[in-house]
Write a protein that holds these residues in place. Structure first.
Motif, short mmCIF file in Angstrom:
data_model
loop_
_atom_site.label_atom_id
_atom_site.label_comp_id
_atom_site.label_asym_id
_atom_site.label_seq_id
_atom_site.Cartn_x
_atom_site.Cartn_y
_atom_site.Cartn_z
N GLU A 88 0.82 -1.22 0.00
CA GLU A 88 0.00 0.00 0.00
C GLU A 88 0.85 1.26 0.00
OE1 GLU A 88 -2.81 -0.75 3.28
OE2 GLU A 88 -2.79 -2.77 2.47
N GLN A 89 2.12 1.13 0.44
CA GLN A 89 3.02 2.29 0.45
C GLN A 89 3.80 2.41 -0.87
OE1 GLN A 89 4.90 0.40 3.95
NE2 GLN A 89 4.95 2.46 4.81
N ALA A 90 3.57 1.45 -1.79
CA ALA A 90 4.43 1.38 -2.98
C ALA A 90 3.62 1.21 -4.25
CB ALA A 90 5.41 0.22 -2.82
N LEU A 91 2.55 2.00 -4.39
CA LEU A 91 1.62 1.74 -5.50
C LEU A 91 1.96 2.46 -6.80
CD1 LEU A 91 -1.73 1.50 -3.57
CD2 LEU A 91 -0.52 -0.34 -4.71
N GLY A 92 2.96 3.31 -6.80
CA GLY A 92 3.33 3.99 -8.05
C GLY A 92 3.91 3.00 -9.05
N PRO A 93 3.85 3.29 -10.38
CA PRO A 93 4.30 2.35 -11.41
C PRO A 93 5.73 1.83 -11.21
CG PRO A 93 3.22 4.25 -12.41
CD PRO A 93 3.31 4.53 -10.94
N GLY A 94 6.71 2.73 -11.02
CA GLY A 94 8.10 2.27 -10.84
C GLY A 94 8.33 1.67 -9.47
N THR A 95 7.63 2.23 -8.48
CA THR A 95 7.82 1.81 -7.09
C THR A 95 7.36 0.38 -6.88
OG1 THR A 95 7.02 4.05 -6.68
CG2 THR A 95 7.57 2.76 -4.76
N MET A 96 6.28 -0.01 -7.56
CA MET A 96 5.74 -1.35 -7.37
C MET A 96 6.76 -2.41 -7.79
SD MET A 96 2.07 -2.89 -8.54
CE MET A 96 0.92 -1.68 -7.99
N ASP A 97 7.44 -2.17 -8.92
CA ASP A 97 8.47 -3.12 -9.38
C ASP A 97 9.60 -3.24 -8.37
OD1 ASP A 97 7.12 -3.83 -11.67
OD2 ASP A 97 8.12 -2.33 -12.93
N LYS A 98 9.96 -2.09 -7.74
CA LYS A 98 11.01 -2.13 -6.71
C LYS A 98 10.54 -2.94 -5.50
CE LYS A 98 13.11 2.33 -7.87
NZ LYS A 98 13.11 3.76 -7.55
N PHE A 99 9.25 -2.82 -5.20
CA PHE A 99 8.71 -3.56 -4.05
C PHE A 99 8.80 -5.07 -4.31
CE2 PHE A 99 5.57 -5.33 -1.17
CZ PHE A 99 5.82 -4.63 0.00
N PHE A 100 8.44 -5.49 -5.52
CA PHE A 100 8.55 -6.92 -5.87
C PHE A 100 10.01 -7.38 -5.85
CE2 PHE A 100 4.22 -6.34 -7.53
CZ PHE A 100 3.63 -7.51 -7.06
N LYS A 101 10.91 -6.47 -6.25
CA LYS A 101 12.35 -6.80 -6.23
C LYS A 101 12.80 -7.04 -4.78
CE LYS A 101 16.78 -4.66 -7.41
NZ LYS A 101 17.42 -3.40 -7.81
N ALA A 102 12.35 -6.15 -3.88
CA ALA A 102 12.70 -6.29 -2.46
C ALA A 102 12.14 -7.60 -1.89
CB ALA A 102 12.17 -5.10 -1.67
N ALA A 103 10.90 -7.92 -2.28
CA ALA A 103 10.27 -9.15 -1.80
C ALA A 103 11.06 -10.38 -2.24
CB ALA A 103 8.83 -9.23 -2.31
N ALA A 104 11.61 -10.33 -3.46
CA ALA A 104 12.39 -11.46 -3.97
C ALA A 104 13.71 -11.62 -3.20
CB ALA A 104 12.68 -11.27 -5.46
N MET A 105 14.17 -10.52 -2.60
CA MET A 105 15.42 -10.58 -1.82
C MET A 105 15.24 -11.30 -0.48
SD MET A 105 16.95 -6.76 -2.29
CE MET A 105 17.54 -6.11 -3.84
N LEU A 106 14.01 -11.69 -0.15
CA LEU A 106 13.77 -12.40 1.11
C LEU A 106 14.15 -13.87 1.03
CD1 LEU A 106 10.25 -10.87 1.95
CD2 LEU A 106 12.41 -10.32 3.08
N ARG A 107 14.57 -14.29 -0.16
CA ARG A 107 14.81 -15.72 -0.41
C ARG A 107 15.83 -16.33 0.56
NH1 ARG A 107 15.25 -18.65 -6.26
NH2 ARG A 107 15.54 -20.77 -5.49
N ASN A 108 16.96 -15.64 0.75
CA ASN A 108 18.01 -16.20 1.64
C ASN A 108 17.50 -16.40 3.06
OD1 ASN A 108 19.93 -16.52 -0.24
ND2 ASN A 108 21.04 -14.63 0.20
N GLN A 109 16.75 -15.37 3.55
CA GLN A 109 16.22 -15.48 4.91
C GLN A 109 15.25 -16.66 5.02
OE1 GLN A 109 15.25 -11.59 7.04
NE2 GLN A 109 15.56 -10.84 4.96
#
Length: 476
Positions: A88-109
Motif C-alpha cells: 500500500e506504500q508502494a503503489l506507483g508504477p516504478g515503485t511497485m516493481d522495486k517492491f517486488f524486487k525487495a520481496a524477492a530478496m527475502l529468499r536467503n532469509q
C-alpha cells in the motif's frame, strides 16, 4: 487409548499487503484449530501488528500457538524509502516493481529459516514464486495461496494459454474466453495492458513465473467453497489438472465481535457508534461503499460518487481515505450517511441487517465477505483480477449490478471517471424492484451455503481435514 496425532508444523508466508495478510491469518487460525497442528507466520517488523492482536486472542481461546517469525525487509537495497514494507506504500508504477524486487530478496532469509526449522509444509503467497524451489531444497511441500476464486484462476489460465485478446482489433471489442463452462466476454481494456500490449514486460514475466511455480508445487489453497462455483472447482482440478483444496470463506472463522473488529488495521470508528447508527436504519436500506486498501479515488470521482449518492436518496456508509476531500458533502448528508475515514470493521458492517447492498472494487476478499453475508453488490473493478470477479458476481451468481467501469487502471485518470448518473442508476437498480428482490434472495441462499461449508462435514471443513491428513501422512 488413541494414538496422539504427530505434531504438524505449517509455515505461512503471506505477501506484504493487507489483502494477502488478513486471509492468511484466518487460514493459519483454521489450521491450529485442528489437534496437533502448530503454525508460524513469516512477516516483517512493520507488518507484524496485523497479526499480533489476533494471535493473542487465539492463544487465550486455548488453541495451539501461532508463532511470528520476523524477516528484515530490504527496502533500501531495492531503492525504496526506509520503512516501506507494505504494498500500500508502494503503489506507483516504478515503485511497485522495486517492491517486488525487495520481496524477492527475502529468499536467503526464507531458506535459512526452512533449513533451521524443517517444517512439514510451507504455504507461500503466489508472488513468492521462487519459494517452491526454496522449499524443495529441504524436501518441504509448498502450497500456493493466490487469494483468487476458482473462476478467476480458470479465467486467468485460459487467457494465458489461449491469448483470445489477439482475436480482436480494438480495445473495446469483446472476445470470448474459450472452454469455460459459461460464455464469458471480456475486452482488452479490462486486462492489464502489460499482458497484451507488449511481447515482454515485468508483469508477463511475473505471471509466467507464478504459473510455472504453481505447476511444480504440492497444491493450491483456495479461499472459496464448492457450492459457490462447482463447475469452476471441477474445471480447475480436472480440466486444468491442478491439485486444490477449497477451505473458505475464511472470514467466517472470525466468530465474535472482537475478532471481527481486530481483523486488519486499527479501525477508524468506534464500533458502538457504528452499530448505533445502523440500528436507527431500516432493514436492507443502507448501501455500504468501500474500495479496499490499495485503491485511491481521484477528487473528481469522489465528487461524482457524492452527487450520485445524494441524487439516489439512499442511506449509506462510505469508507474514504483520511486525506480525501469531500467538500461540504459531509455536512449536507448528516443522518442520511456515515463517512468513515481510514479502516472500517467490514465484516461487522456487512453482517448487519440494515445493509442492503455493497458498492465494491471486486477484490476477492471483499466479494466473498459480501457473499458470506448475503449482500448483493454494485461492482466497480479497477485492476488485478477484479474484472473477472465482476463477471462472476453479475453473470454467473447474478447477485450484482455493474456500475460501468471499462478500463483496467492502477492510477485512475479523468477518462476513467464514472459519472453521477451511472452511479445513481446502479444504486437504484440494486435496491429497488423485483429484480433487486431476486438478487437479494439468491445472495441470502449463498450465505446459507457458505456457513454450511464450514460446519463439520461441510465441503470446506472436509477439504481442510483432508489436506491436513495428507500432510500428516507425508511427514511420517
Amino acid at each position: 487409548m488413541g494414538v496422539e496425532p504427530k505434531q504438524l508444523h505449517v509455515v505461512f508466508f503471506p505477501f506484504m499487503a493487507h489483502g494477502h495478510m488478513i486471509p492468511t491469518l484466518d487460514i493459519a487460525r483454521m489450521f491450529v484449530a485442528h489437534e496437533g497442528v502448530k503454525t508460524t507466520i513469516i512477516t516483517t517488523p512493520r507488518n507484524a501488528p496485523t497479526f499480533t492482536k489476533a494471535i493473542e486472542k487465539t492463544i487465550k481461546s486455548g488453541a495451539s500457538s501461532i508463532n511470528i517469525e520476523l524477516f528484515n525487509f530490504p527496502a533500501q537495497e531495492a531503492g525504496l524509502p526506509e520503512g516501506c514494507e507494505n504494498l500500500e506504500q508502494a503503489l506507483g508504477p516504478g515503485t511497485m516493481d522495486k517492491f517486488f524486487k525487495a520481496a524477492a530478496m527475502l529468499r536467503n532469509q526464507l531458506e535459512q529459516f526452512l533449513e533451521k526449522t524443517r517444517p512439514n509444509c510451507l504455504v507461500a503467497d503466489m508472488f513468492f514464486t521462487w519459494s517452491t524451489d526454496s522449499a524443495a531444497k529441504f524436501n518441504i511441500p509448498r502450497l500456493v495461496f493466490h487469494g483468487h476464486s476458482f473462476f478467476a484462476l480458470c479465467a486467468l489460465e485460459i487467457i494465458r494459454v489461449y491469448e483470445p485478446y489477439n482475436n480482436v482489433s480494438t480495445d473495446m471489442e469483446p472476445f470470448i474466453l474459450p472452454l469455460l463452462p459459461h460464455e464469458i466476454e471480456l475486452t482488452r481494456s479490462q486486462l492489464a495492458p502489460d499482458l497484451w500490449k507488449y511481447k515482454e514486460s515485468e508483469y508477463k514475466k511475473r505471471n509466467f513465473a507464478i504459473k510455472e511455480s504453481e505447476l511444480k508445487r504440492f497444491g493450491v489453497i483456495v479461499n472459496s467453497f464448492y457450492e459457490l462455483e462447482p463447475e469452476y472447482a471441477d474445471f480447475y482440478r480436472q480440466k486444468l489438472g491442478r491439485r486444490a483444496w477449497h477451505i473458505g470463506p475464511v472470514s467466517l472463522y472470525n466468530r465474535n465481535i472482537e475478532e471481527k473488529i481486530q481483523r486488519g488495521k486499527q479501525v477508524s470508528i468506534d464500533e458502538h457508534e457504528c452499530l448505533k447508527w445502523f440500528n436507527s436504519k431500516k432493514f436492507n436500506s443502507v448501501i455500504y461503499i468501500c474500495f479496499g486498501s490499495t485503491i485511491h479515488m481521484i477528487p473528481p470521482q469522489l465528487q461524482e460518487i457524492a452527487m450520485g449518492l445524494e441524487a439516489s436518496g439512499k442511506d449509506f456508509i462510505w469508507v474514504v481515505k483520511n486525506d480525501d476531500d469531500l467538500g461540504g458533502f459531509e455536512d449536507r448528508i448528516k443522518g442520511k450517511g456515515l463517512i468513515i475515514r481510514g479502516w472500517a470493521p467490514q465484516i461487522l458492517i456487512l453482517e448487519h441487517d440494515a445493509v442492503g447492498a455493497f458498492m465494491t472494487h471486486c477484490g476477492w476478499n471483499s466479494t466473498l465477505e459480501a457473499i458470506s453475508n448475503g449482500v448483493p453488490m454494485i461492482t466497480w473493478p479497477m485492476f488485478a483480477e477484479q474484472f473477472y470477479n465482476e463477471k462472476f458476481v453479475t453473470q454467473i451468481l447474478r447477485i450484482g449490478v455493474p456500475v460501468g467501469a471499462k478500463r483496467y487502471t492502477t492510477a485512475p485518470s479523468l477518462e476513467d471517471v464514472v459519472n453521477q448518473h451511472d452511479i445513481e442508476k446502479a444504486l437504484r437498480e440494486i435496491m429497488e424492484g423485483n429484480t433487486a428482490d431476486g438478487r437479494r434472495y439468491r445472495a441470502k441462499e449463498f450465505k446459507k451455503l457458505a456457513r454450511k461449508a464450514l460446519e463439520e462435514g461441510g465441503s470446506s471443513s472436509s477439504d481442510l481435514s483432508a489436506l491436513i491428513n495428507e500432510l500428516r501422512c507425508l511427514s511420517t
